[in-house]
Design an enzyme around this catalytic site. Sequence first.
Site, PDB file in Angstrom:
ATOM      1  N   LYS A 262       0.816  -1.216   0.000  1.00  0.00           N
ATOM      2  CA  LYS A 262       0.000   0.000   0.000  1.00  0.00           C
ATOM      3  C   LYS A 262       0.854   1.273   0.000  1.00  0.00           C
ATOM      4  O   LYS A 262       0.456   2.297  -0.539  1.00  0.00           O
ATOM      5  CB  LYS A 262      -0.947   0.008   1.205  1.00  0.00           C
ATOM      6  CG  LYS A 262      -1.971  -1.127   1.205  1.00  0.00           C
ATOM      7  CD  LYS A 262      -3.127  -0.857   0.272  1.00  0.00           C
ATOM      8  CE  LYS A 262      -4.125  -2.014   0.253  1.00  0.00           C
ATOM      9  NZ  LYS A 262      -5.179  -1.847  -0.752  1.00  0.00           N
TER      10      LYS A 262
ATOM     11  N   GLU B  87      -9.907   5.728   3.289  1.00  0.00           N
ATOM     12  CA  GLU B  87     -10.697   4.607   3.799  1.00  0.00           C
ATOM     13  C   GLU B  87      -9.726   3.494   4.129  1.00  0.00           C
ATOM     14  O   GLU B  87      -8.633   3.440   3.563  1.00  0.00           O
ATOM     15  CB  GLU B  87     -11.674   4.129   2.720  1.00  0.00           C
ATOM     16  CG  GLU B  87     -11.080   3.173   1.676  1.00  0.00           C
ATOM     17  CD  GLU B  87     -10.013   3.792   0.770  1.00  0.00           C
ATOM     18  OE1 GLU B  87      -9.903   5.032   0.738  1.00  0.00           O
ATOM     19  OE2 GLU B  87      -9.275   3.022   0.116  1.00  0.00           O
TER      20      GLU B  87
ATOM     21  N   SER C  39       1.705  -9.590  -0.944  1.00  0.00           N
ATOM     22  CA  SER C  39       1.367  -8.171  -0.825  1.00  0.00           C
ATOM     23  C   SER C  39       1.571  -7.604   0.570  1.00  0.00           C
ATOM     24  O   SER C  39       1.736  -6.400   0.728  1.00  0.00           O
ATOM     25  CB  SER C  39      -0.076  -7.954  -1.267  1.00  0.00           C
ATOM     26  OG  SER C  39      -0.949  -8.777  -0.522  1.00  0.00           O
TER      27      SER C  39
HETATM   28  C1  LIG Z   1      -1.710  -7.011   2.445  1.00  0.00           C
HETATM   29  C2  LIG Z   1      -2.846  -6.664   1.561  1.00  0.00           C
HETATM   30  N1  LIG Z   1      -2.973  -7.273   0.381  1.00  0.00           N
HETATM   31  C3  LIG Z   1      -3.987  -7.000  -0.453  1.00  0.00           C
HETATM   32  C4  LIG Z   1      -4.961  -6.090  -0.131  1.00  0.00           C
HETATM   33  C5  LIG Z   1      -6.082  -5.883  -1.093  1.00  0.00           C
HETATM   34  O1  LIG Z   1      -6.005  -4.685  -1.808  1.00  0.00           O
HETATM   35  P1  LIG Z   1      -5.617  -4.644  -3.328  1.00  0.00           P
HETATM   36  O2  LIG Z   1      -6.475  -5.640  -4.031  1.00  0.00           O
HETATM   37  O3  LIG Z   1      -5.909  -3.235  -3.742  1.00  0.00           O
HETATM   38  O4  LIG Z   1      -4.195  -4.974  -3.452  1.00  0.00           O
HETATM   39  C6  LIG Z   1      -4.872  -5.407   1.087  1.00  0.00           C
HETATM   40  C7  LIG Z   1      -5.895  -4.398   1.452  1.00  0.00           C
HETATM   41  O5  LIG Z   1      -6.064  -3.970   2.527  1.00  0.00           O
HETATM   42  C8  LIG Z   1      -3.788  -5.697   1.947  1.00  0.00           C
HETATM   43  O6  LIG Z   1      -3.672  -5.079   3.130  1.00  0.00           O
END
Ligand SMILES: Cc1ncc(COP(=O)(O)O)c(C=O)c1O
Lengths: 271, 433
Positions: free
Chosen positions: B118, B140, B412
Amino acid sequence: MTDIGRGSAARLHALRDQGRAALIGYLPLGYPDVDGSVDAALAMVDAGVDVVELGVPYTDPVMDGPTIQHAVEHALAAGTRVRDVFGAVERIAASGAPVLVMTYWNPVLRYGVGPFARDLAAAGGAGLITPDLIPDEATEWVAASDEHHLDRVFLVAPSSTPERLAMTAAAARGFVYAASTMGVTGTRAQVGDQAERLVRDTRAAGADLVCVGLGVSTAAQATQVAGFADGVIVGSALVRALLDATDAAAGRRELARVAAELAAGVGSARG
Amino acid sequence: MTGHVPPRGGSAASQGLHRAVAALGERGPLAEQMGPYFGEFGGRFVPEALVAALDELDTAYHKALADPAFGAELERLHRTYTGRPSPLTEVPRFAEHVGGRARVFLKREDLNHTGSHKINNVLGQALLVKRMGKKRVIAETGAGQHGVATATAAALLDLDCTVYMGEEDTRRQALNVARMRLLGAEVVPVRIGSRTLKDAINEALRDWVANVETTHYLLGTVTGPHPFPEMVRDFHRVIGEEARAQLAEETGRLPDAVAACVGGGSNAMGIFNAFVDEPDVRLFGFEAGGEGIDSGRHASRFSGGAPGVLHGARSYLLQDSDGQTLPTHSVSAGLDYPSVGPAHAWLHSLGRATYRPVTDTEAMDAFALLCRTEGIIPAIESAHALAGVLALGPELDSWALDHDPLILVNLSGRGDKDVSTAAQWFGLLEEDV
Ligand SMILES: Cc1ncc(COP(=O)(O)O)c(C=O)c1O
């Protein structure tokens, strides 16, 4: 903007000829239930509301403040369906007041833009107010509203550029809805002078009829706005009358009292 | 780019990909697609009051893109503050469970400062906020990761910060609420509607309409009105670009498949983007399957949704027959959202990317497996991508490769925020024993 018999413009023009602005009252479909919302709208018309704005309840009303959010959440929980709007419009329009439907865009998309326009016209509805549909995205709705002779009321805001005011005025039919302030629906202590400036600019950009909404809640504010706009749009103050009441009948009485007060406020403005 | 692509006949599916990419190539690379529309998706379904601010943002963003000083400043922050480039880690003990001689590499966005991808988007937008001369940001948050990243950037760049968070999420991610407050942000629990991410976005939009002169809405994913989907993708494209170069250095090849979890879709878009114009690279997005599609308790827009408009964009949406937004469920707060970025809807409609649901149970099993086999505690969101990759095992043969399958996964985020959820799920706390 063209006048069509059942549209809101004919009524607004007739009132303007009498040296008066219109009082436009918002209520959500389905509060306290579908029949109750029709009765409330009729009571409001009896008390002096000229044009009805009937809101389709929606799960994500981003342009609405807490009062309308609560009423709408209740309407949805009570099982109100989008298709209920057509019967309700028909019964309210029988009073002679033009009925505009206020709706966020996804329920219309889901129903189908063409079918929604067709069914709204068949029910005697005047058109739509679309808080999250700007003319840039409205190609399909413009075609459908042309075909069915429906008003398309788009919003302008204090942040709108002169180019966007002109574009919106040209795309609109019925009237242009000027948001009195930057913000969502709700009652406010004051109507700022941005509202008057916005009405002036919107007319200069080519709009014939401009009505002002968001935050108008008292008779004094209605008088003030009626002094410079073609219509005064009130929502939360009317919905609050229903929300605060102990039962539906008491709600209608209080609603009628507030509506009459606002109508008197509009009537006492210098034309 | 360095990846070497051996020519080959390939399966019917891969010929389909070739056709999709070739058809699109005529309109320029997929990776450079600009808003407002991605095919029939995207747009700006917003109150007129916000249009001026969206135009201002679009202009500021494109000016910044053209200004080498902006890129240099963002690159410096990423190097000295975020900790980029994030490493690429091969996970052979985990890969054994995929089978089919697959080699699996994780792009370690979990090692970024604040614990997830993020921060890439947040620092980019926060620098833009400074350029636009605004003093306040709102955001948000679902899992709290975007809120934490935003609060962090606000502290770093001296901005006021308000974060909207569904009351339900403030409870399941209590630690992140405290982190945001430590960083000086105001956290507002949202108590209307379903009290999760979508309602937090509604409140943020209401705040923005009222305060748009002074305030920037620092949206956390590739959803929302134009220019957010395009801009947020661009701030995350560094993930895929780094991974592609790292993998090429390590293996001399492009991956055969790239996998990511898809909430709004930002981490997936960030890693997909570097490969989207490579027809031999399969793209897999894994959505929250919750308790299963048939249960109705999930957040799988591509399995259970249909095109519709929410929060400013037309995309796939979980909605009922009236167009009302449906409640969603996922064990992971970050995937618990009823719509998805319009560019994903576009890739889906083109057949360029494949989106599949992963259930809570599958995700938690993969979560535990990565912990035990590799010593990495992933975010539960990222565990959905891992579970999706485990399920690819049986179909690897059908890819008809002339080499061992190479799979790149976007890890992620890290699982610190999820330890209490996981402890409950697996019964690891004393009172549960
Ligand atoms: C670690 C992590 N991965 C994925 C996401 C999902 O978001 P996005 O699909 O925008 O990557 C989030 C959202 O809070 C997250 O904290």
